[in-house]
Design a protein around this motif. Structure first.
Motif, PDB file in Angstrom:
ATOM      1  N   LYS A 158       0.839  -1.206   0.000  1.00 42.99           N
ATOM      2  CA  LYS A 158       0.000   0.000   0.000  1.00 42.99           C
ATOM      3  C   LYS A 158       0.874   1.256   0.000  1.00 42.99           C
ATOM      4  N   ILE A 169      -3.663   9.019   2.565  1.00 42.44           N
ATOM      5  CA  ILE A 169      -5.087   8.937   2.910  1.00 42.44           C
ATOM      6  C   ILE A 169      -5.707  10.334   3.029  1.00 42.44           C
ATOM      7  N   TRP A 172      -6.116  11.680  -0.945  1.00 41.34           N
ATOM      8  CA  TRP A 172      -6.762  10.835  -1.941  1.00 41.34           C
ATOM      9  C   TRP A 172      -8.269  11.094  -1.956  1.00 41.34           C
ATOM     10  N   ASP A 173      -8.612  12.337  -2.196  1.00 40.52           N
ATOM     11  CA  ASP A 173      -9.981  12.755  -1.950  1.00 40.52           C
ATOM     12  C   ASP A 173     -10.877  12.751  -3.178  1.00 40.52           C
ATOM     13  N   GLU A 174     -10.302  13.032  -4.308  1.00 41.13           N
ATOM     14  CA  GLU A 174     -11.116  13.206  -5.498  1.00 41.13           C
ATOM     15  C   GLU A 174     -11.600  11.867  -6.035  1.00 41.13           C
ATOM     16  N   SER A 175     -12.816  11.837  -6.482  1.00 39.83           N
ATOM     17  CA  SER A 175     -13.252  10.655  -7.216  1.00 39.83           C
ATOM     18  C   SER A 175     -13.050  10.946  -8.693  1.00 39.83           C
ATOM     19  N   HIS A 179      -6.155   9.104 -11.251  1.00 41.32           N
ATOM     20  CA  HIS A 179      -5.281   8.126 -10.606  1.00 41.32           C
ATOM     21  C   HIS A 179      -5.627   6.687 -10.982  1.00 41.32           C
ATOM     22  N   PHE A 180      -6.845   6.437 -11.420  1.00 41.89           N
ATOM     23  CA  PHE A 180      -7.172   5.061 -11.831  1.00 41.89           C
ATOM     24  C   PHE A 180      -6.370   4.654 -13.066  1.00 41.89           C
ATOM     25  N   LEU A 205      -5.741  -4.394  -2.883  1.00 46.05           N
ATOM     26  CA  LEU A 205      -5.392  -2.995  -3.138  1.00 46.05           C
ATOM     27  C   LEU A 205      -5.995  -2.473  -4.434  1.00 46.05           C
ATOM     28  N   TYR A 338     -14.109  10.977  18.431  1.00 49.46           N
ATOM     29  CA  TYR A 338     -14.240  10.423  19.782  1.00 49.46           C
ATOM     30  C   TYR A 338     -12.909   9.997  20.390  1.00 49.46           C
TER      31      TYR A 338
ATOM     32  N   SER B 150     -12.492  -3.380  11.937  1.00 48.95           N
ATOM     33  CA  SER B 150     -11.910  -2.698  10.785  1.00 48.95           C
ATOM     34  C   SER B 150     -11.633  -3.690   9.660  1.00 48.95           C
ATOM     35  N   HIS B 195     -17.995   4.504  11.284  1.00 55.50           N
ATOM     36  CA  HIS B 195     -16.684   4.290  11.889  1.00 55.50           C
ATOM     37  C   HIS B 195     -15.586   4.684  10.892  1.00 55.50           C
ATOM     38  N   TYR B 196     -14.448   5.153  11.430  1.00 54.67           N
ATOM     39  CA  TYR B 196     -13.363   5.604  10.546  1.00 54.67           C
ATOM     40  C   TYR B 196     -12.793   4.492   9.682  1.00 54.67           C
ATOM     41  N   ARG B 199     -13.425   4.857   5.958  1.00 53.00           N
ATOM     42  CA  ARG B 199     -12.519   5.738   5.213  1.00 53.00           C
ATOM     43  C   ARG B 199     -11.223   5.000   4.869  1.00 53.00           C
ATOM     44  N   LYS B 200     -10.687   4.295   5.866  1.00 48.88           N
ATOM     45  CA  LYS B 200      -9.490   3.493   5.596  1.00 48.88           C
ATOM     46  C   LYS B 200      -9.773   2.443   4.527  1.00 48.88           C
ATOM     47  N   ASP B 203      -9.814   3.615   0.947  1.00 45.87           N
ATOM     48  CA  ASP B 203      -8.446   3.963   0.568  1.00 45.87           C
ATOM     49  C   ASP B 203      -7.625   2.702   0.268  1.00 45.87           C
ATOM     50  N   ILE B 204      -7.698   1.723   1.149  1.00 51.51           N
ATOM     51  CA  ILE B 204      -6.941   0.491   0.962  1.00 51.51           C
ATOM     52  C   ILE B 204      -7.398  -0.246  -0.292  1.00 51.51           C
ATOM     53  N   LEU B 207      -9.926   2.847  -3.914  1.00 50.04           N
ATOM     54  CA  LEU B 207     -10.883   3.872  -4.324  1.00 50.04           C
ATOM     55  C   LEU B 207     -10.452   5.240  -3.798  1.00 50.04           C
ATOM     56  N   CYS B 208     -11.131   6.273  -4.284  1.00 48.14           N
ATOM     57  CA  CYS B 208     -10.925   7.617  -3.752  1.00 48.14           C
ATOM     58  C   CYS B 208     -11.998   7.898  -2.693  1.00 48.14           C
ATOM     59  N   HIS B 209     -11.686   8.833  -1.809  1.00 47.46           N
ATOM     60  CA  HIS B 209     -12.635   9.074  -0.717  1.00 47.46           C
ATOM     61  C   HIS B 209     -13.960   9.617  -1.184  1.00 47.46           C
ATOM     62  N   GLY B 210     -13.919  10.332  -2.280  1.00 46.86           N
ATOM     63  CA  GLY B 210     -15.167  10.850  -2.817  1.00 46.86           C
ATOM     64  C   GLY B 210     -16.147   9.736  -3.178  1.00 46.86           C
ATOM     65  N   GLN B 211     -15.632   8.547  -3.312  1.00 44.65           N
ATOM     66  CA  GLN B 211     -16.513   7.425  -3.663  1.00 44.65           C
ATOM     67  C   GLN B 211     -17.254   6.877  -2.447  1.00 44.65           C
TER      68      GLN B 211
END
Lengths: 496, 496
Positions: A158, A169, A172-175, A179-180, A205, A338, B150, B195-196, B199-200, B203-204, B207-211
């Protein structure tokens, strides 16, 4: 006091009673290992029936559970820890580690964050530092314990992807980003002796298997470095992007060690992440005599360690070490509200600072205080004793190799680099390869069924080969001689 | 017998000595929990110094380690198990589970494959069956234990991707295939209380986070189903591909439970994989009284369970359950040669057959016999006793809510669905939100520092809120009253 008082308060009396009973049970089990078959007369279908019951409605006494261990579990388990077990890198576990596991569970710390588990975090940092120092990774290195080598290899790959794609992490925000298309170009290189976790890792991955290039090995089952470089050049010529070179320090089949220094050179030359899977072989760093075998490992970007192999701790104990500890953190840095981190404090929470949250260094969320058993075991054993055990394991595997070479009917098939000896029974060289394959499978099966020893078979160069792994600090030359007799006796019987 | 004899042979005498000593140490620790501060006077930097030593060269006695536990580890650990700990879903662990963990380590089975661990495999199959039956997943369902929620959530999302892309580990062979373009279109839906680990996970999985579309919640912190459906429709209109809907059965912040039946409807309607994260709330299935809260969960494609939360087992114990067990297997089916599977046999090795290799059902490779502690604990406790404990935890959280409502200065902020009570200290309603936020943080800090209780704070609707979690079978109404007094006393002091 009857077993039904198991949950009374104050807990100490009932707790001691059940605790002592389990210590006695474990002692009975371990003492009995040498007197029993290494492997029971197993029928999996029968086992299913044996355990076939619905979730009970009512509470049962723990004395009944102890009876079920004796009658159902023990006879149908592999006698790991027996001096007649020559299996799969599973050590005879150390008593201190066994009880550290219990203490860990009694404390039930959540080692996800320092604030919830201060001492657990400090101890894990210390253990990680020991490993980083052992491999010479330098001051900026850091890492995290993981359940086992498979998780460490996923984490290493990874990070390689993140490096190649210039992502983490947080970014890596954009969908629908480009990057694909970039991902599709990545290539990872490893020898065809690689652990199956690499196949799983590329799949998890998001890559395709074709992106994992498994290269041929030389006669000692090390990756062919010339073919590796040619493959890289060809990929570049085809517009692909070399992302990661994986070196193996101790293959599963033969314990072979890639030329780690040359792989480091290639990784630098082609700007690849350099990951070393030292799950099995990493422990030789403890030995002054054999440490040189891993020369070059200090140049790795990430290293998989697996203390539940040759550091003599029971399952599960793995770890990933990363030269740039900050890069590891960036790869997994999430901030759930939290966990009550203040952003100012977080800026100081790099691994050189005082506040480390291990959930921000890996895949795990909540996690046990697994570092306790490593910390206790490594302190109690010490480096010198470890070196002694590891050197003896290697020596005994070589003793077996020497004895087999003196026979007419067994041929060595591997390099005997570490504590593994691979060989093939060839009772008659006029037999076909297929017949010899079957005879070797039969030999393993008969020994397994009769229970006098246990070892496995595997495939090397397309041929079935027998595989003996020495990983037991109590094993002596006499145990190797006994194994040789079992091999010869079984061979005679099969020829009979 | 001195502690230096720790590794002599035969092992039983030395083994018993160290074992009894550790049982005594654990009893001492557990008995001492109520008399000590819940949380030590911690300075992480100081802790680093406390444990600052190089890997020792020589062996140390285990008596020294026991001293170090007393002096360094215990005082700097969270008193999980104390009746004054109201923390993060970490239960006061059951004694049987503590010693099962030790027995597991003493046997050191590798539960990766049935052939290496027949009884361990049969027991894990049994435990998985109990969970599948508990959630009503049907005969074709299966699953695997994992280290924690997780990993279960990653596995569930991985299966969702496989389903959407019509892939599995066996077919995902081509590189540069069009699947990268398909991957870019996938969308996963979950509430903003997720749960976070989600998001992980995205990423792993590459995919992108926007997804990962995190949707708003209603006043009870459940996903807004109408907004969810609108989001799905909008994504489809934009050429994107809804892949997975995640329902939460017990959010981390407030214990809220999504409308699982409605989410099942939507998943069917839009051909999405339906994953339910029941890491916390899954245990209410054990209670006749509260089981209805999870209506619809039986329609999930995959479910995350986390027995180290409300099943009262210590870390680590998680699991993933999958309605189509065969699909889980296809997602992770690798066949290394050294596991000695014959292809004919493998055809019969589906989970209804007799030969299951758990390394072919998940991310893990080598894995401990973790099912032992679940099997023992669940048999020993039984469903009725579990239900009693869970119902009492819920009741006590509601008792606290009722008492807080009677005060002038505390306001409830959550639904009190399960064993979690969230509330906010508002000493003076003319204060700004920021000031009230800071007062709540201060209140948590002072209680933590004084050590009379421990609870956390989190953020709800942008406001800092206090969070009390009841998960201790020994807790009574008097413990809640004591907590209320601590809250009031600390509030007075801060107003002081």
């Amino acid at each position: 006091m009857t077993p039904s008082d198991w949950d009374s308060r104050p807990e100490d009396e009932a707790f001691r009673e059940i605790g002592y009973a389990f210590v006695d049970l474990m002692a009975e089990y371990m003492k009995g290992l040498e007197g029993r078959r290494v492997y029971g007369p197993v029928s999996p279908a029968g086992l299913d029936s044996l355990f076939n019951e619905d979730l009970p409605e009512d509470s049962q006494g723990w004395d009944q559970l102890i009876d079920e261990c004796r009658s159902k579990i023990f006879p149908n388990s592999m006698a790991i820890g027996s001096r007649r077990y020559f299996g799969m890198m599973n050590p005879a576990p150390l008593p201190i580690a066994i009880f550290a596991d219990a203490l860990c569970s009694a404390m039930n710390q959540n080692a996800a964050s320092w604030r919830h588990a201060p001492a657990a975090t400090a101890v894990e940092k210390r253990v990680v530092r020991w490993f980083c120092d052992l491999f010479g990774l330098g001051d900026e290195s850091f890492g995290t314990l993981v359940p086992g080598g498979s998780f460490a290899n996923i984490t290493g790959l990874k990070l390689a992807l993140n490096k190649s794609l210039d992502r983490d992490i947080g970014t890596w925000d954009e969908s629908n980003s480009p990057h694909f298309a970039e991902m599709a170009k990545l290539r990872i290189y490893v020898s065809d002796q690689a652990h199956y976790s690499f196949r799983k890792a590329v799949d998890i991955l998001g890559l395709c298997h074709g992106q994992l290039n498994k290269l041929p090995v030389d006669h000692l089952y090390r990756i062919d470095v010339e073919k590796l470089e040619n493959a890289i050049k060809e990929d570049i010529a085809n517009g692909l992007k070399p992302c990661c070179i994986v070196g193996i320090a101790g293959t599963t089949n033969t314990g072979s060690i890639d030329k780690l220094d040359l792989l480091a050179d290639l990784s630098e030359k082609y700007n690849c992440w350099y990951h070393v899977d030292a799950a099995y072989g990493g422990a030789v760093m403890l030995s002054d005599k054999y440490r040189h075998m891993l020369d070059g490992i200090q140049r790795a970007d990430s290293i998989t360690v697996d203390p539940h192999k040759w550091f003599y701790t029971p399952f599960e104990a793995g770890g990933i070490l990363v030269k740039d500890g900050d890069f590891l953190r960036k790869g997994f840095l999430v901030r759930p509200e939290y966990y009550m981190e203040k952003s100012e404090a977080d800026e100081r929470s790099f691994h050189h600072g005082d506040k480390v949250n291990f959930f921000q260094y890996g895949i795990s969320g909540s996690r046990r205080f697994n570092a306790l058993k490593l910390w206790m075991t490594m302190k109690m054993v010490g480096r010198n004793k470890y070196a002694e055990w590891i050197e003896k394991d290697i020596e005994l595997a070589r003793v077996l190799a020497g004895l087999l070479q003196q026979t007419d009917e067994f041929e060595l098939t591997g390099p005997n680099t570490l504590g593994i000896c691979t060989f093939r029974w060839v009772p008659d060289s006029s037999l076909s390869d297929e017949d010899i394959d079957q005879l070797n499978r039969d030999l393993q099966t008969v020994v397994e069924r009769e229970g006098d020893a246990w070892f496995s078979h595997t495939t090397l160069q397309g041929q079935v080969t027998l595989r003996v792994n020495v990983e037991n600090r109590h094993m002596e030359r006499s145990d190797i001689l006994r194994l040789l007799n079992v091999l010869k006796k079984t061979a005679r019987k099969l020829k009979g």
